[in-house]
Write a protein that holds these residues in place. Structure first.
Motif, PDB file in Angstrom:
ATOM      1  N   HIS A 223       0.829  -1.199   0.000  1.00 16.56           N
ATOM      2  CA  HIS A 223       0.000   0.000   0.000  1.00 16.56           C
ATOM      3  C   HIS A 223       0.870   1.259   0.000  1.00 16.56           C
ATOM      4  O   HIS A 223       1.995   1.245   0.500  1.00 16.56           O
ATOM      5  CB  HIS A 223      -0.911  -0.007   1.233  1.00 16.56           C
ATOM      6  CG  HIS A 223      -2.057   0.962   1.129  1.00 16.56           C
ATOM      7  ND1 HIS A 223      -3.113   0.756   0.277  1.00 16.56           N
ATOM      8  CD2 HIS A 223      -2.288   2.138   1.757  1.00 16.56           C
ATOM      9  CE1 HIS A 223      -3.957   1.767   0.386  1.00 16.56           C
ATOM     10  NE2 HIS A 223      -3.483   2.616   1.275  1.00 16.56           N
ATOM     11  N   VAL A 224       0.332   2.316  -0.562  1.00 21.55           N
ATOM     12  CA  VAL A 224       1.064   3.583  -0.609  1.00 21.55           C
ATOM     13  C   VAL A 224       1.442   4.045   0.802  1.00 21.55           C
ATOM     14  O   VAL A 224       0.672   3.848   1.745  1.00 21.55           O
ATOM     15  CB  VAL A 224       0.230   4.669  -1.353  1.00 21.55           C
ATOM     16  CG1 VAL A 224      -1.041   5.007  -0.593  1.00 21.55           C
ATOM     17  CG2 VAL A 224       1.057   5.927  -1.602  1.00 21.55           C
TER      18      VAL A 224
ATOM     19  N   LYS B 256       7.641   1.188   0.668  1.00 25.12           N
ATOM     20  CA  LYS B 256       8.297   0.477  -0.440  1.00 25.12           C
ATOM     21  C   LYS B 256       9.601   1.176  -0.855  1.00 25.12           C
ATOM     22  O   LYS B 256      10.647   0.538  -0.944  1.00 25.12           O
ATOM     23  CB  LYS B 256       7.358   0.402  -1.662  1.00 25.12           C
ATOM     24  CG  LYS B 256       6.102  -0.414  -1.421  1.00 25.12           C
ATOM     25  CD  LYS B 256       5.201  -0.452  -2.631  1.00 25.12           C
ATOM     26  CE  LYS B 256       4.575   0.886  -2.992  1.00 25.12           C
ATOM     27  NZ  LYS B 256       3.593   1.382  -2.005  1.00 25.12           N
ATOM     28  N   THR B 257       9.488   2.484  -1.114  1.00 29.12           N
ATOM     29  CA  THR B 257      10.651   3.223  -1.578  1.00 29.12           C
ATOM     30  C   THR B 257      11.740   3.242  -0.514  1.00 29.12           C
ATOM     31  O   THR B 257      12.921   3.034  -0.810  1.00 29.12           O
ATOM     32  CB  THR B 257      10.248   4.671  -1.933  1.00 29.12           C
ATOM     33  OG1 THR B 257       9.050   4.614  -2.714  1.00 29.12           O
ATOM     34  CG2 THR B 257      11.327   5.376  -2.703  1.00 29.12           C
TER      35      THR B 257
ATOM     36  N   LYS C 272       7.993  -0.491   9.603  1.00 31.02           N
ATOM     37  CA  LYS C 272       7.753   0.554  10.600  1.00 31.02           C
ATOM     38  C   LYS C 272       7.635  -0.034  12.011  1.00 31.02           C
ATOM     39  O   LYS C 272       6.820   0.427  12.834  1.00 31.02           O
ATOM     40  CB  LYS C 272       6.495   1.380  10.247  1.00 31.02           C
ATOM     41  CG  LYS C 272       6.529   1.954   8.824  1.00 31.02           C
ATOM     42  CD  LYS C 272       5.548   3.106   8.629  1.00 31.02           C
ATOM     43  CE  LYS C 272       5.524   3.551   7.175  1.00 31.02           C
ATOM     44  NZ  LYS C 272       4.669   4.699   6.907  1.00 31.02           N
TER      45      LYS C 272
ATOM     46  N   ASP D 130       9.620   0.310  14.261  1.00 29.83           N
ATOM     47  CA  ASP D 130      10.134   1.271  15.251  1.00 29.83           C
ATOM     48  C   ASP D 130       9.024   2.143  15.826  1.00 29.83           C
ATOM     49  O   ASP D 130       9.209   2.802  16.856  1.00 29.83           O
ATOM     50  CB  ASP D 130      11.181   2.166  14.569  1.00 29.83           C
ATOM     51  CG  ASP D 130      10.589   2.913  13.380  1.00 29.83           C
ATOM     52  OD1 ASP D 130      10.311   4.110  13.518  1.00 29.83           O
ATOM     53  OD2 ASP D 130      10.371   2.290  12.313  1.00 29.83           O
TER      54      ASP D 130
ATOM     55  N   ALA E 266      12.576   0.219   7.906  1.00 28.14           N
ATOM     56  CA  ALA E 266      13.412   0.817   6.871  1.00 28.14           C
ATOM     57  C   ALA E 266      14.095   2.058   7.432  1.00 28.14           C
ATOM     58  O   ALA E 266      15.216   2.389   7.073  1.00 28.14           O
ATOM     59  CB  ALA E 266      12.553   1.189   5.658  1.00 28.14           C
TER      60      ALA E 266
HETATM   61  P1  GDP Z   1       5.883   4.030  -0.334  1.00 26.28           P
HETATM   62  O1  GDP Z   1       4.773   4.924  -0.779  1.00 26.28           O
HETATM   63  O2  GDP Z   1       5.373   2.668   0.000  1.00 26.28           O
HETATM   64  O3  GDP Z   1       7.051   3.984  -1.284  1.00 26.28           O
HETATM   65  O4  GDP Z   1       6.411   4.598   1.058  1.00 26.28           O
HETATM   66  P2  GDP Z   1       7.693   5.475   1.408  1.00 26.28           P
HETATM   67  O5  GDP Z   1       8.917   4.657   1.351  1.00 26.28           O
HETATM   68  O6  GDP Z   1       7.655   6.690   0.559  1.00 26.28           O
HETATM   69  O7  GDP Z   1       7.413   5.814   2.890  1.00 26.28           O
HETATM   70  C1  GDP Z   1       6.290   6.560   3.326  1.00 26.28           C
HETATM   71  C2  GDP Z   1       6.589   7.291   4.620  1.00 26.28           C
HETATM   72  O8  GDP Z   1       6.837   6.353   5.640  1.00 26.28           O
HETATM   73  C3  GDP Z   1       7.829   8.162   4.528  1.00 26.28           C
HETATM   74  O9  GDP Z   1       7.574   9.351   5.218  1.00 26.28           O
HETATM   75  C4  GDP Z   1       8.904   7.347   5.209  1.00 26.28           C
HETATM   76  O10 GDP Z   1       9.873   8.142   5.804  1.00 26.28           O
HETATM   77  C5  GDP Z   1       8.085   6.604   6.250  1.00 26.28           C
HETATM   78  N1  GDP Z   1       8.710   5.319   6.608  1.00 26.28           N
HETATM   79  C6  GDP Z   1       9.098   4.343   5.753  1.00 26.28           C
HETATM   80  N2  GDP Z   1       9.634   3.300   6.455  1.00 26.28           N
HETATM   81  C7  GDP Z   1       9.537   3.630   7.765  1.00 26.28           C
HETATM   82  C8  GDP Z   1       9.909   2.956   8.982  1.00 26.28           C
HETATM   83  O11 GDP Z   1      10.419   1.845   9.006  1.00 26.28           O
HETATM   84  N3  GDP Z   1       9.638   3.604  10.145  1.00 26.28           N
HETATM   85  C9  GDP Z   1       9.065   4.835  10.186  1.00 26.28           C
HETATM   86  N4  GDP Z   1       8.840   5.388  11.347  1.00 26.28           N
HETATM   87  N5  GDP Z   1       8.714   5.492   9.066  1.00 26.28           N
HETATM   88  C10 GDP Z   1       8.938   4.903   7.865  1.00 26.28           C
END
Ligand code: GDP
Length: 477
Positions: A86-87, A91-92, A186, A188, A222
Motif C-alpha cells: 500500500h502507498v 516500499k521506496t 515501521k 520502530d 526501513a
Molecule cells: P511508499 O509509498 O510505499 O514507497 O512509502 P515510502 O517509502 O515513501 O514511505 C512513506 C513514509 O513512511 C515516509 O515518510 C517514510 O519516511 C516513512 N517510513 C518508511 N519506512 C519507515 C519505517 O520503518 N519507520 C518509520 N517510522 N517510518 C517509515
C-alpha cells in the motif's frame, strides 16, 4: 503475400502518388492505404526498374535457432524481487535502505543510477530488485506476458495494517503464481502492531508458520535499518526452494524493465537478462526494434562487458525505444535481428491500418462505389426485444444489389466492451436504440475506430442507414 501501397512506394523511394498514377495507367485503381498483391507489385515496381523479392519469412524459425538447451549447462541464478504494498507503507524506503547498505565497499565509489532495477551482493548471495515500486510496473509486465519477478516482498506498515492496495498486491502475486514474503515495516513506531498485521493477512490466505501456515513474515524498519539482513536471508532461502536456474553459456534473452530516449545516447533500455549472457557487440531484437549493443552499463553506471542471468543492465544501441515488458532476444546474425524487427513493424502497421480502414456509415457509400464493400454488418443493442425485431426486419430489407445488410449480433441491454470487440472483428457498425454506453466503452470505441449510432426513433435509424447506402448521408461535421 500483399504489401501496402505506401509501404512499397517508401521502400522504392518514390512518392505514393507517383505509384498511384502509374497503377492507374495500368488500369488498377488503388489508394495509398490499399494493399496490393504480389503480381501487381512486381508489375508496378518493374515500371520503375525495381525488382520485387518475395520474402516468405517466419519469425519463429529465426528465433528458434537460439533455443538449443542443454540441462547440464543450467546453473543457479539470483532471484528477481519486486516490492509491492500500500502507498506510504515504505516500499521506496525499503528499496533505498537495501540498496545503500548492501553496496559492497569497492562499489561504493560508483554513482547510483536509477535504471529501474538494481542488484545487491549479500554475504549469502546476489539478489536483483526491480526498483519501480507499485503495482503498475508489475501489472504492465504481466499484461504483456512478461514474467520477470520470482518473489514479491509485500510491505505492510505495522501501524496501519492491511489496506486496499495490500489486497491488490496479494491478488496480483497469486494470479501470477509468485510467492510472497511479508515485510512488516515501521516496527520502530510506538503503535506498531505486528500481530494485527498477521491476523489481517491470514484472512487473505497468508498464514505465518507459527500459526500453522507457510507464509514467511519478517519484521523490519526501513527507517532504523533493522531486520533487513533477515529479510534478505529469507529472500535467498525462498530462492533456493524455487531452484531458480538458467544457462549462462548461450545467447541472452530477457525483458525490458524501463526504456527512454536519451538526448545524447539515443534509445536506452534497462533489461533484465533472464537466460544466457548478454555481451557488448551482440545483435538483438527488442520488441519491434533491433540493434547491436554498443554499451552495457550496470546500476552503478559502470561499463561492463557482459551481463548474465538475473542481471539488470542498461543497454545502448537499439534502433528505437522499446516498451516495458518487451522481450529481448540476442541473435547470432545481425541480418536476422533486422528481419525479425521489420516483420514485427509490418505486423504492427497492418494492425493500425485495419483500424483506420474500419467501416463507418459516413464512408460507406464511397467504399461501395470503389467496390471495397459489399456487406454492411450491424450490431443492434436495444432496450426491449420488440425494437430489436422491428429494426432487424426493416434494416435487412434495405439490402440491394450493391450491398447486403447483415445483423451479426442483436441483444437487449447496454453497449458493452465485448460489443466493441465484436464490431472491430467483424467490421460492423453498432446501433444503440434507447441505450447508451458508459465512458469506458466510448473510449474503447474511439480507440478501435468503431462507429456507433444512437437513436430513439425507429424511423430515424432506417433513414440513416438508407441514406448512407445511397450516398445521401448528411455530414454531421
Ligand atoms: P511508499 O509509498 O510505499 O514507497 O512509502 P515510502 O517509502 O515513501 O514511505 C512513506 C513514509 O513512511 C515516509 O515518510 C517514510 O519516511 C516513512 N517510513 C518508511 N519506512 C519507515 C519505517 O520503518 N519507520 C518509520 N517510522 N517510518 C517509515
Amino acid at each position: 503475400e500483399t504489401i501496402v501501397l505506401s509501404e512499397l512506394a517508401k521502400r522504392m523511394g518514390i512518392k505514393a502518388n507517383e505509384m498511384i498514377v502509374k497503377l492507374m495507367g495500368m488500369g488498377v485503381m488503388a489508394t495509398v492505404n490499399q494493399t496490393i498483391d504480389y503480381e501487381t507489385a512486381v508489375l508496378v515496381a518493374g515500371e520503375f526498374n525495381y525488382e520485387v523479392e518475395k520474402a516468405s519469412f517466419e519469425e519463429e524459425v529465426i528465433l528458434k535457432k537460439t533455443e538449443e538447451e542443454n540441462p547440464d549447462q543450467l546453473q543457479p541464478r539470483p532471484p528477481v524481487v519486486t516490492i509491492m504494498g500500500h502507498v506510504d507503507h515504505g516500499k521506496t524506503s525499503l528499496l533505498d535502505v537495501i540498496r545503500k547498505t548492501r553496496v559492497t565497499e569497492g562499489e561504493a565509489g560508483g554513482i547510483t543510477q536509477h535504471i529501474g532495477a538494481y542488484h545487491v551482493q549479500t554475504e549469502k548471495g546476489v539478489i536483483a530488485f526491480l526498483d519501480t515500486p507499485g503495482h503498475e510496473a508489475f501489472s504492465a509486465m504481466r499484461s504483456r506476458g512478461a514474467k520477470v519477478t520470482d518473489i514479491v516482498v509485500l510491505v505492510v506498515a505495522a501501524d496501519d495494517g492491511v489496506m486496499p492496495q495490500t489486497v491488490e498486491a496479494i491478488n496480483h502475486s497469486k494470479a501470477s503464481g509468485v510467492p510472497i514474503i511479508v515485510a512488516i515495516n515501521k516496527m520502530d513506531k510506538p503503535d506498531a502492531d505486528p500481530d494485527r498485521v498477521q491476523r489481517e493477512l491470514s484472512e487473505h490466505g497468508l498464514m505465518p508458520e507459527s500459526w500453522g501456515g507457510d507464509a514467511i513474515f519478517v519484521q523490519v524498519s526501513a527507517k532504523k535499518n533493522t531486520g533487513i539482513d533477515e529479510l534478505l536471508e529469507m529472500i535467498l532461502l525462498q530462492a533456493e526452494i524455487l531452484e531458480l536456474k538458467a544457462n549462462p553459456d548461450k545467447l541472452a534473452s530477457g525483458h525490458v524493465v524501463e526504456a527512454k530516449l536519451d538526448s545524447g545516447r539515443g534509445p536506452v533500455a534497462t533489461v533484465l537478462v533472464q537466460d544466457g549472457t548478454l555481451r557488448a557487440g551482440d545483435s538483438i531484437v527488442c520488441g519491434m526494434h533491433y540493434g547491436k549493443i554498443r554499451v552495457l552499463q550496470d546500476d552503478l553506471g559502470r561499463t561492463v562487458e557482459s551481463a548474465g542471468p538475473s542481471m539488470p543492465v542498461e543497454i545502448v544501441g537499439l534502433s528505437g525505444v522499446p516498451m516495458a515488458g518487451d522481450e529481448l532476444v540476442a541473435l547470432a546474425d545481425e541480418k536476422d535481428a533486422r528481419q525479425v524487427s521489420q516483420h514485427r513493424m509490418q505486423k504492427q502497421r497492418s494492425k493500425e491500418l485495419a483500424k483506420t480502414n474500419r467501416l463507418s456509415l459516413e464512408g460507406l457509400f464511397e467504399k461501395m462505389q470503389q467496390g471495397e464493400v459489399k456487406d454492411l454488418n450491424l450490431i443492434i443493442k436495444a432496450d426491449v426485444d420488440g425494437s430489436i425485431e422491428a429494426l432487424r426486419d426493416s434494416l435487412v430489407k434495405l439490402s440491394n444489389d450493391e450491398v447486403s445488410i447483415n445483423v451479426v449480433h442483436a441483444a437487449t441491454g447496454t453497449i458493452t466492451e465485448s460489443d466493441i470487440f465484436l464490431a472491430a472483428n467483424s467490421n460492423a457498425i453498432i446501433i444503440g436504440f434507447n441505450v447508451r454506453p458508459n465512458a469506458k466503452v466510448q473510449d474503447l470505441a474511439a480507440e478501435e475506430n468503431v462507429d456507433m449510432r444512437f437513436h430513439n426513433v425507429i424511423y430515424n435509424v432506417i433513414k440513416e442507414v438508407k441514406d448512407s447506402i445511397v450516398g445521401m448521408m448528411e455530414s454531421i461535421y
